[in-house]
Design a protein around this motif. Structure first.
Motif, PDB file in Angstrom:
ATOM      1  N   VAL A 163     -26.841  14.517 -36.227  1.00 40.93           N
ATOM      2  CA  VAL A 163     -28.160  14.720 -36.200  1.00 40.93           C
ATOM      3  C   VAL A 163     -28.479  14.888 -37.525  1.00 40.93           C
ATOM      4  CG1 VAL A 163     -27.416  17.440 -36.049  1.00 40.93           C
ATOM      5  CG2 VAL A 163     -29.669  16.352 -35.226  1.00 40.93           C
ATOM      6  N   MET A 189     -29.132  11.397 -33.358  1.00 39.10           N
ATOM      7  CA  MET A 189     -30.270  12.599 -32.865  1.00 39.10           C
ATOM      8  C   MET A 189     -31.181  12.924 -34.014  1.00 39.10           C
ATOM      9  SD  MET A 189     -29.778  16.258 -31.109  1.00 39.10           S
ATOM     10  CE  MET A 189     -29.284  15.599 -29.487  1.00 39.10           C
ATOM     11  N   CYS A 191     -34.041  15.979 -35.165  1.00 38.67           N
ATOM     12  CA  CYS A 191     -34.405  17.424 -35.024  1.00 38.67           C
ATOM     13  C   CYS A 191     -35.185  17.877 -35.692  1.00 38.67           C
ATOM     14  CB  CYS A 191     -33.196  18.377 -34.693  1.00 38.67           C
ATOM     15  SG  CYS A 191     -33.395  20.127 -34.234  1.00 38.67           S
ATOM     16  N   LYS A 207     -31.927  10.137 -29.936  1.00 35.75           N
ATOM     17  CA  LYS A 207     -32.224  11.171 -29.086  1.00 35.75           C
ATOM     18  C   LYS A 207     -33.258  12.150 -29.912  1.00 35.75           C
ATOM     19  CE  LYS A 207     -27.578  11.606 -27.010  1.00 35.75           C
ATOM     20  NZ  LYS A 207     -27.779  10.951 -25.866  1.00 35.75           N
ATOM     21  N   GLU A 209     -34.524  16.229 -30.311  1.00 36.18           N
ATOM     22  CA  GLU A 209     -34.482  17.626 -30.048  1.00 36.18           C
ATOM     23  C   GLU A 209     -35.070  18.445 -30.913  1.00 36.18           C
ATOM     24  OE1 GLU A 209     -33.881  20.515 -28.164  1.00 36.18           O
ATOM     25  OE2 GLU A 209     -32.279  19.219 -27.237  1.00 36.18           O
ATOM     26  N   ALA A 215     -29.163  21.043 -30.911  1.00 33.61           N
ATOM     27  CA  ALA A 215     -28.603  19.889 -31.632  1.00 33.61           C
ATOM     28  C   ALA A 215     -27.245  20.119 -32.386  1.00 33.61           C
ATOM     29  CB  ALA A 215     -29.708  19.617 -32.699  1.00 33.61           C
TER      30      ALA A 215
END
Length: 310
Positions: A163, A189, A191, A207, A209, A215
């Protein structure tokens, strides 16, 4: 096993290199990591090569890392700071670089505030170009050293969940990291606050988030980015204090997770904003390993590009 030559003459961005290129850079960096941990840290690999470091934006860590990599390879090094040069008097980018090339420079390491500056330059001059960051576009060597550090710590990048937290909108590190990690088989991801996530990010297959705890519970590795206030022309969140409360990584948060995750940061760190001091200095942090690996990875990039001159 990776091929023994890069597929490209320049390093302009991760999008321009292949997975084989990345694996070759990593294998070469493994050898150079051994070199920089020896009593004599220098090899004569680039003894006949002259490299110009041309930084049109302030940089301390990246510039020092490249300079150290170049000197460890025995290259001749020319440092050029645009803020104290004729650029501030109106000289164009091509004129500046052509003047430096007239001094018989073989390779140019360039940081520039405008996206695509390295690509533009590569089409107009003969020297090889290494992009040390162009605007909010790409920062390929940072992405390479980050992925290399994950590989070193976890054995492989493929299958890992990473992330990237923070100011994705203004970050060249984030884009290069996403491309590099995906090319190596990781899940990625991003975030952060909605205002700091670019609208196109979904098209990169990552992704998204907005809840930090979700996350962190998902990931194996958290790469914490700083808020780039110098690139922000409007306010994207109410205050740094509120940002730190929502997206700052603290030791209590880290300890509350039911697993150990690796914490990274490309630097410079804003301690107490995106990451607390006790997290930055914790056993789960590999921030100092990233700095050491940066020299080895940049040595590998310069060495392999120089081999393309044959």
């Amino acid at each position: 096993m990776a091929a023994d030559r890069l597929s490209t003459r320049h390093l302009l961005g991760i999008k321009d290199i292949t997975r084989n290129d990345i694996e070759l850079i990593f294998e070469t960096a493994d050898n150079f990591k051994d070199v920089i941990n020896r009593p004599i840290k220098r090899v004569p690999s680039l003894r006949d090569i002259t490299i110009a470091n041309i930084f049109f934006e302030n940089s301390t860590r990246t510039k020092l890392s490249f300079e150290l990599a170049e000197k460890r390879l025995s290259a001749d090094v020319v440092n050029f700071a645009a803020s104290s040069s004729s650029v501030s008097k109106g000289e164009t980018l091509i004129d500046t670089v052509n003047n430096i090339l007239a001094m018989k420079v073989d390779m140019v390491v360039m940081r520039h505030p405008y996206a695509g500056a390295g690509v533009f330059l590569s089409k107009h001059i003969n020297a090889q170009i290494v992009n040390a960051g162009d605007g909010a576009h790409e920062h390929p060597t940072q992405a390479l050293l980050d992925a290399y550090s994950i590989r070193e710590k976890l054995g492989d990048v493929a299958g890992k969940k990473v992330v990237i937290v923070g100011d994705i909108l203004h970050s060249r590190v984030a884009i290069s990291n996403i491309l590099c990690l995906q090319r190596l088989g990781a899940e990625v991801m991003v975030c952060g606050p909605t205002t700091l996530i670019p609208k196109f990010i979904g098209s990169l297959g990552v992704k998204v988030e907005h809840d930090l705890m979700k996350a962190l519970n998902w990931c194996d590795v958290a790469n914490m980015l700083r808020i780039q206030l110098e690139r922000q022309d409007i306010k994207y969140f109410p205050s740094l204090r509120e940002y730190a409360m929502m997206y700052g990584l603290t030791k209590p948060i880290l300890d509350s997770l039911d697993k150990d995750i690796i914490v990274m940061h490309p630097g410079p760190i804003n301690r107490g904003v995106e990451i607390s001091s006790d997290v930055a200095d914790s056993k789960q942090s590999i921030i100092l390993e990233q700095v050491e690996n940066g020299v080895a990875v940049r040595m590998a990039v310069l060495y392999l590009l120089a081999a393309q001159r044959d």
